[in-house]
Design a protein around this motif. Sequence first.
Motif, PDB file in Angstrom:
ATOM      1  N   SER A  54      67.273  37.403  44.654  1.00 38.82           N
ATOM      2  CA  SER A  54      67.769  36.793  43.415  1.00 38.82           C
ATOM      3  C   SER A  54      69.263  37.076  43.226  1.00 38.82           C
ATOM      4  N   ILE A  55      69.901  36.216  42.482  1.00 41.57           N
ATOM      5  CA  ILE A  55      71.311  36.426  42.144  1.00 41.57           C
ATOM      6  C   ILE A  55      71.458  37.718  41.350  1.00 41.57           C
ATOM      7  N   GLU A  56      70.491  38.014  40.502  1.00 41.03           N
ATOM      8  CA  GLU A  56      70.536  39.242  39.711  1.00 41.03           C
ATOM      9  C   GLU A  56      70.545  40.481  40.610  1.00 41.03           C
ATOM     10  N   ALA A  57      69.770  40.444  41.698  1.00 45.47           N
ATOM     11  CA  ALA A  57      69.757  41.572  42.640  1.00 45.47           C
ATOM     12  C   ALA A  57      71.127  41.736  43.289  1.00 45.47           C
ATOM     13  N   ILE A  58      71.743  40.633  43.644  1.00 42.05           N
ATOM     14  CA  ILE A  58      73.084  40.680  44.240  1.00 42.05           C
ATOM     15  C   ILE A  58      74.079  41.241  43.233  1.00 42.05           C
ATOM     16  N   LEU A  59      73.993  40.769  41.992  1.00 41.75           N
ATOM     17  CA  LEU A  59      74.923  41.228  40.955  1.00 41.75           C
ATOM     18  C   LEU A  59      74.763  42.712  40.628  1.00 41.75           C
ATOM     19  N   SER A  60      73.631  43.280  40.961  1.00 42.08           N
ATOM     20  CA  SER A  60      73.395  44.697  40.653  1.00 42.08           C
ATOM     21  C   SER A  60      74.051  45.650  41.648  1.00 42.08           C
ATOM     22  N   CYS A  61      74.589  45.137  42.724  1.00 43.03           N
ATOM     23  CA  CYS A  61      75.192  45.974  43.768  1.00 43.03           C
ATOM     24  C   CYS A  61      76.598  46.429  43.359  1.00 43.03           C
ATOM     25  N   ASN A  62      76.894  47.675  43.654  1.00 42.81           N
ATOM     26  CA  ASN A  62      78.170  48.262  43.239  1.00 42.81           C
ATOM     27  C   ASN A  62      79.396  47.536  43.791  1.00 42.81           C
ATOM     28  N   ASN A  63      79.357  47.155  45.072  1.00 41.21           N
ATOM     29  CA  ASN A  63      80.524  46.468  45.647  1.00 41.21           C
ATOM     30  C   ASN A  63      80.737  45.096  45.013  1.00 41.21           C
ATOM     31  N   ILE A  64      79.678  44.461  44.612  1.00 42.52           N
ATOM     32  CA  ILE A  64      79.781  43.174  43.924  1.00 42.52           C
ATOM     33  C   ILE A  64      80.307  43.399  42.503  1.00 42.52           C
ATOM     34  N   LYS A  65      79.834  44.441  41.851  1.00 44.15           N
ATOM     35  CA  LYS A  65      80.322  44.774  40.503  1.00 44.15           C
ATOM     36  C   LYS A  65      81.815  45.077  40.515  1.00 44.15           C
ATOM     37  N   LYS A  66      82.278  45.770  41.563  1.00 46.48           N
ATOM     38  CA  LYS A  66      83.702  46.116  41.666  1.00 46.48           C
ATOM     39  C   LYS A  66      84.580  44.866  41.678  1.00 46.48           C
ATOM     40  N   LEU A  67      84.029  43.776  42.185  1.00 43.23           N
ATOM     41  CA  LEU A  67      84.781  42.517  42.245  1.00 43.23           C
ATOM     42  C   LEU A  67      84.699  41.734  40.931  1.00 43.23           C
ATOM     43  N   GLU A  68      84.051  42.340  39.925  1.00 45.51           N
ATOM     44  CA  GLU A  68      83.875  41.694  38.616  1.00 45.51           C
ATOM     45  C   GLU A  68      83.264  40.304  38.784  1.00 45.51           C
ATOM     46  N   THR A  69      82.164  40.272  39.502  1.00 44.43           N
ATOM     47  CA  THR A  69      81.508  39.034  39.902  1.00 44.43           C
ATOM     48  C   THR A  69      80.600  38.495  38.808  1.00 44.43           C
ATOM     49  N   THR A  70      80.661  37.194  38.624  1.00 44.68           N
ATOM     50  CA  THR A  70      79.757  36.510  37.703  1.00 44.68           C
ATOM     51  C   THR A  70      78.695  35.758  38.503  1.00 44.68           C
ATOM     52  N   LYS A  71      77.696  35.286  37.802  1.00 49.63           N
ATOM     53  CA  LYS A  71      76.656  34.470  38.440  1.00 49.63           C
ATOM     54  C   LYS A  71      77.282  33.233  39.083  1.00 49.63           C
ATOM     55  N   GLU A  72      78.236  32.632  38.400  1.00 51.74           N
ATOM     56  CA  GLU A  72      78.915  31.440  38.915  1.00 51.74           C
ATOM     57  C   GLU A  72      79.690  31.753  40.197  1.00 51.74           C
ATOM     58  N   ASP A  73      80.277  32.956  40.262  1.00 50.70           N
ATOM     59  CA  ASP A  73      80.988  33.369  41.479  1.00 50.70           C
ATOM     60  C   ASP A  73      80.029  33.458  42.668  1.00 50.70           C
ATOM     61  N   VAL A  74      78.850  34.029  42.431  1.00 51.18           N
ATOM     62  CA  VAL A  74      77.850  34.146  43.501  1.00 51.18           C
ATOM     63  C   VAL A  74      77.430  32.754  43.966  1.00 51.18           C
ATOM     64  N   ILE A  75      77.216  31.856  43.040  1.00 50.84           N
ATOM     65  CA  ILE A  75      76.819  30.488  43.392  1.00 50.84           C
ATOM     66  C   ILE A  75      77.905  29.832  44.243  1.00 50.84           C
ATOM     67  N   LYS A  76      79.162  29.950  43.829  1.00 47.22           N
ATOM     68  CA  LYS A  76      80.270  29.380  44.615  1.00 47.22           C
ATOM     69  C   LYS A  76      80.326  29.993  46.005  1.00 47.22           C
ATOM     70  N   ALA A  77      80.166  31.309  46.080  1.00 48.63           N
ATOM     71  CA  ALA A  77      80.223  31.995  47.371  1.00 48.63           C
ATOM     72  C   ALA A  77      79.103  31.514  48.285  1.00 48.63           C
ATOM     73  N   LEU A  78      77.909  31.351  47.742  1.00 51.48           N
ATOM     74  CA  LEU A  78      76.782  30.902  48.563  1.00 51.48           C
ATOM     75  C   LEU A  78      76.907  29.435  48.955  1.00 51.48           C
ATOM     76  N   GLU A  79      77.494  28.633  48.091  1.00 50.87           N
ATOM     77  CA  GLU A  79      77.727  27.226  48.429  1.00 50.87           C
ATOM     78  C   GLU A  79      78.678  27.104  49.621  1.00 50.87           C
ATOM     79  N   ASN A  80      79.595  28.052  49.755  1.00 48.45           N
ATOM     80  CA  ASN A  80      80.575  28.030  50.850  1.00 48.45           C
ATOM     81  C   ASN A  80      80.068  28.671  52.127  1.00 48.45           C
ATOM     82  N   SER A  81      78.922  29.325  52.063  1.00 46.71           N
ATOM     83  CA  SER A  81      78.408  30.059  53.219  1.00 46.71           C
ATOM     84  C   SER A  81      77.722  29.139  54.220  1.00 46.71           C
TER      85      SER A  81
END
Length: 86
Positions: A54-81
Amino acid sequence: YNFFYKIIYLFFVNYLMSEKIKSIQKQIEYYLSDKNLQHDPFFYEKIKLDNFVSIEAILSCNNIKKLETTKEDVIKALENSSSLEL
């Protein structure tokens, strides 16, 4: 004069956002790589149980938190993958 600075500012902000999304994408791809899953029980169990993370699981990771990541950021990143799907 002000218009020129606004253009420069918008270009710079767009560049920074693009770099942020690339960093998020790289981090997520690493988390879900075969190499990492061999040693990462958190993501391994999520994939084993649900066959997705889940996106929530990804957002819970410390390295992702350090990047001040939003749900929308994760979606954009996955769309580009090219190796992961949304």
